[in-house]
Design a protein around this motif. Structure first.
Motif, mmCIF file in Angstrom:
data_model
loop_
_atom_site.group_PDB
_atom_site.id
_atom_site.type_symbol
_atom_site.label_atom_id
_atom_site.label_comp_id
_atom_site.label_asym_id
_atom_site.label_seq_id
_atom_site.Cartn_x
_atom_site.Cartn_y
_atom_site.Cartn_z
ATOM 1 N N SER A 167 0.872 -1.166 0.000
ATOM 2 C CA SER A 167 0.000 0.000 0.000
ATOM 3 C C SER A 167 0.912 1.220 0.000
ATOM 4 C CB SER A 167 -0.928 0.007 1.218
ATOM 5 O OG SER A 167 -1.822 1.096 1.161
ATOM 6 N N ALA A 168 0.867 1.979 -1.073
ATOM 7 C CA ALA A 168 1.823 3.072 -1.236
ATOM 8 C C ALA A 168 1.110 4.316 -1.746
ATOM 9 C CB ALA A 168 2.927 2.673 -2.213
ATOM 10 N N PRO A 169 1.567 5.491 -1.316
ATOM 11 C CA PRO A 169 0.956 6.734 -1.820
ATOM 12 C C PRO A 169 1.353 6.990 -3.265
ATOM 13 C CG PRO A 169 2.836 7.228 -0.426
ATOM 14 C CD PRO A 169 2.639 5.746 -0.343
ATOM 15 N N LEU A 170 0.486 7.662 -3.981
ATOM 16 C CA LEU A 170 0.753 8.073 -5.349
ATOM 17 C C LEU A 170 0.578 9.586 -5.463
ATOM 18 C CD1 LEU A 170 -1.157 5.368 -7.442
ATOM 19 C CD2 LEU A 170 1.310 5.531 -7.081
ATOM 20 N N PRO A 171 1.239 10.187 -6.431
ATOM 21 C CA PRO A 171 1.029 11.624 -6.637
ATOM 22 C C PRO A 171 -0.417 11.900 -7.075
ATOM 23 C CG PRO A 171 2.955 10.832 -7.827
ATOM 24 C CD PRO A 171 2.228 9.630 -7.347
ATOM 25 N N ARG A 172 -0.851 13.119 -6.892
ATOM 26 C CA ARG A 172 -2.153 13.524 -7.419
ATOM 27 C C ARG A 172 -2.127 13.409 -8.953
ATOM 28 N NH1 ARG A 172 -5.939 16.398 -4.847
ATOM 29 N NH2 ARG A 172 -4.436 16.970 -3.212
ATOM 30 N N ASP A 173 -3.240 12.996 -9.523
ATOM 31 C CA ASP A 173 -3.303 12.749 -10.973
ATOM 32 C C ASP A 173 -2.183 11.804 -11.390
ATOM 33 O OD1 ASP A 173 -5.481 14.513 -11.186
ATOM 34 O OD2 ASP A 173 -4.155 16.228 -11.444
ATOM 35 N N ALA A 174 -2.116 10.658 -10.724
ATOM 36 C CA ALA A 174 -0.986 9.742 -10.880
ATOM 37 C C ALA A 174 -0.813 9.234 -12.305
ATOM 38 C CB ALA A 174 -1.155 8.561 -9.927
ATOM 39 N N LEU A 175 -1.892 9.114 -13.062
ATOM 40 C CA LEU A 175 -1.797 8.540 -14.401
ATOM 41 C C LEU A 175 -1.835 9.596 -15.500
ATOM 42 C CD1 LEU A 175 -4.178 5.464 -13.945
ATOM 43 C CD2 LEU A 175 -1.821 5.792 -13.155
ATOM 44 N N ALA A 176 -1.692 10.854 -15.117
ATOM 45 C CA ALA A 176 -1.840 11.942 -16.089
ATOM 46 C C ALA A 176 -0.783 11.903 -17.184
ATOM 47 C CB ALA A 176 -1.800 13.283 -15.363
ATOM 48 N N ASN A 177 0.389 11.330 -16.899
ATOM 49 C CA ASN A 177 1.449 11.310 -17.919
ATOM 50 C C ASN A 177 1.534 9.968 -18.652
ATOM 51 O OD1 ASN A 177 2.464 9.825 -15.773
ATOM 52 N ND2 ASN A 177 4.556 10.613 -15.988
ATOM 53 N N TRP A 178 0.485 9.149 -18.545
ATOM 54 C CA TRP A 178 0.455 7.905 -19.309
ATOM 55 C C TRP A 178 0.345 8.196 -20.798
ATOM 56 C CZ3 TRP A 178 -2.735 3.184 -17.220
ATOM 57 C CH2 TRP A 178 -2.113 2.699 -16.062
ATOM 58 N N ALA A 179 1.003 7.358 -21.590
ATOM 59 C CA ALA A 179 0.859 7.424 -23.046
ATOM 60 C C ALA A 179 -0.488 6.830 -23.438
ATOM 61 C CB ALA A 179 1.991 6.666 -23.719
ATOM 62 N N ARG A 180 -1.129 7.434 -24.422
ATOM 63 C CA ARG A 180 -2.477 7.017 -24.809
ATOM 64 C C ARG A 180 -2.502 5.984 -25.930
ATOM 65 N NH1 ARG A 180 -6.322 10.550 -22.674
ATOM 66 N NH2 ARG A 180 -5.393 12.365 -21.631
ATOM 67 N N ASN A 181 -1.335 5.618 -26.453
ATOM 68 C CA ASN A 181 -1.304 4.715 -27.607
ATOM 69 C C ASN A 181 -0.666 3.364 -27.311
ATOM 70 O OD1 ASN A 181 1.229 5.882 -27.256
ATOM 71 N ND2 ASN A 181 1.729 5.799 -29.437
ATOM 72 N N TYR A 182 -0.392 3.058 -26.049
ATOM 73 C CA TYR A 182 0.237 1.779 -25.728
ATOM 74 C C TYR A 182 -0.791 0.651 -25.759
ATOM 75 C CZ TYR A 182 4.401 4.298 -24.092
ATOM 76 O OH TYR A 182 5.517 5.083 -24.006
ATOM 77 N N ARG A 183 -0.348 -0.509 -26.246
ATOM 78 C CA ARG A 183 -1.218 -1.685 -26.285
ATOM 79 C C ARG A 183 -1.031 -2.525 -25.015
ATOM 80 N NH1 ARG A 183 0.305 -4.725 -31.571
ATOM 81 N NH2 ARG A 183 2.374 -3.900 -31.074
ATOM 82 N N LEU A 184 -2.022 -3.349 -24.733
ATOM 83 C CA LEU A 184 -1.947 -4.264 -23.596
ATOM 84 C C LEU A 184 -1.534 -5.635 -24.092
ATOM 85 C CD1 LEU A 184 -4.209 -4.607 -20.549
ATOM 86 C CD2 LEU A 184 -3.859 -6.641 -21.967
ATOM 87 N N ALA A 185 -0.656 -6.305 -23.344
ATOM 88 C CA ALA A 185 -0.192 -7.635 -23.717
ATOM 89 C C ALA A 185 -0.123 -8.521 -22.486
ATOM 90 C CB ALA A 185 1.172 -7.565 -24.398
ATOM 91 N N LEU A 186 -0.325 -9.805 -22.703
ATOM 92 C CA LEU A 186 -0.159 -10.817 -21.668
ATOM 93 C C LEU A 186 0.970 -11.753 -22.073
ATOM 94 C CD1 LEU A 186 -3.867 -11.874 -20.888
ATOM 95 C CD2 LEU A 186 -2.454 -10.207 -19.663
ATOM 96 N N GLY A 187 1.835 -12.081 -21.119
ATOM 97 C CA GLY A 187 2.841 -13.106 -21.324
ATOM 98 C C GLY A 187 4.150 -12.659 -21.933
ATOM 99 N N ASN A 188 4.262 -11.380 -22.285
ATOM 100 C CA ASN A 188 5.495 -10.945 -22.931
ATOM 101 C C ASN A 188 5.478 -9.432 -23.095
ATOM 102 O OD1 ASN A 188 8.001 -11.166 -24.303
ATOM 103 N ND2 ASN A 188 7.301 -12.969 -25.425
ATOM 104 N N GLU A 189 6.651 -8.885 -23.414
ATOM 105 C CA GLU A 189 6.722 -7.492 -23.815
ATOM 106 C C GLU A 189 6.323 -7.396 -25.280
ATOM 107 O OE1 GLU A 189 6.467 -4.084 -23.566
ATOM 108 O OE2 GLU A 189 7.635 -4.534 -21.757
ATOM 109 N N LEU A 190 5.939 -6.214 -25.745
ATOM 110 C CA LEU A 190 5.512 -6.043 -27.137
ATOM 111 C C LEU A 190 6.640 -6.311 -28.117
ATOM 112 C CD1 LEU A 190 2.586 -5.308 -27.990
ATOM 113 C CD2 LEU A 190 3.057 -4.711 -25.628
ATOM 114 N N THR A 191 7.880 -6.302 -27.664
ATOM 115 C CA THR A 191 9.022 -6.651 -28.500
ATOM 116 C C THR A 191 9.342 -8.142 -28.429
ATOM 117 O OG1 THR A 191 10.352 -5.854 -26.641
ATOM 118 C CG2 THR A 191 10.150 -4.405 -28.542
ATOM 119 N N ASN A 192 8.535 -8.891 -27.694
ATOM 120 C CA ASN A 192 8.627 -10.361 -27.626
ATOM 121 C C ASN A 192 9.911 -10.882 -26.992
ATOM 122 O OD1 ASN A 192 6.119 -10.606 -29.085
ATOM 123 N ND2 ASN A 192 7.255 -10.206 -30.959
#
Length: 270
Positions: A167-192
């Motif tokens: 359980s850890a504190p996060l900054p306000r608007d913690a996800l504000a600097n997320w990139a909007r074009n990243y894909r979700l993957a299971l089992g590996n990085e997108l570079t495989n």
């Protein structure tokens, strides 16, 4: 030889120096193709979800539809039921990732040794989600593990098998600097090149009133083959993200500074 003009003499010394640098840099001279093609080891099972008994990947075709809402509200919940095929895996081996490559990500849940690793991009972390959150020994016991990661305004919480272990504190608007074009993957990085081996029975993401279970057949794309990038440290000179984290680039730049000084010396001195 000693009667050669000074310019030729200096040219020979420079050429020998460059060859020495190349020999050191490329030792032990093992050539690898920049991309290796391999079968995708990911497969869906009607009863046990996503099977990753060989290196593979399953990923979204584009950025998830819930991503903009998560960024706007800084809220997100991830529920995973996983059974690692190996007690110790390294990379860290990606269980779930929302990222571009090994160096740029919004969120990654991974295994390193028997530890659970969480990398989360926030205003307090870098573009690779470093420094990471580490849950030592969280995956050391054999069998199935239930992981819940919850991001709420100014709070990150992770529970393993029903017990809150982080359980850890996060900054306000913690996800504000997320990139909007990243894909979700299971089992590996997108570079495989960061495979995780095991089974994923549930992989639910909840944002507001939207819920997606990526462990269900058809929820993700499973390409027939993997293009495994061998040389993934590619610097894009027009990307501030790449420049911000490409430590290998900096190390190599510093390594060649003495060579540059030598070149200037031998071209300037008669």
């Amino acid at each position: 030889f000693w009667q050669m003009p000074a310019l030729k003499y200096r040219a020979i010394i420079i050429a020998v120096t460059v060859l020495v640098y190349l020999a050191i840099g490329y030792y032990p001279f093992q050539f690898e193709m920049p991309v290796r093609i391999a079968p995708n080891g990911a497969a869906y099972s009607e009863t046990d979800g996503l099977q990753l008994l060989q290196p593979g990947i399953a990923h979204t075709a584009r950025a998830p539809a819930w991503l903009d809402t998560a960024i706007a509200t800084s809220t997100l919940a991830v529920f995973l039921d996983i059974r690692p095929a190996r007690a110790r895996q390294y990379g860290p081996a990606r269980i779930l990732t929302l990222s571009k490559d090994p160096y740029l990500r919004n969120l990654t849940i991974a295994q390193n040794g028997a530890d659970l690793i969480v990398r989360l991009r926030t205003p307090a972390a870098d573009l690779n989600g470093l420094p990471p959150y580490r849950l030592p020994g969280a995956l050391s016991a054999p069998g199935w593990h239930r992981i819940k990661l919850s991001i709420a305004p100014q709070r990150l919480q992770v529970s393993i098998d029903g017990t809150v272990t982080l359980s850890a504190p996060l900054p306000r608007d913690a996800l504000a600097n997320w990139a909007r074009n990243y894909r979700l993957a299971l089992g590996n990085e997108l570079t495989n090149d960061r495979p995780w081996l095991g089974e994923i029975r549930h992989a639910r993401v909840v944002v507001g009133d939207r819920e997606v279970d990526y462990s269900k057949a058809g929820a993700l794309e499973i390409p027939r083959h993997l293009a495994v990038i061998q040389a993934h440290h590619v610097l894009n000179p027009f990307s501030w993200e790449s420049l911000a984290i490409n430590t290998d680039f900096v190390v190599n730049l510093l390594f060649f500074i003495p060579l540059g000084i030598l070149l200037v010396f031998f071209t300037a001195v008669v």
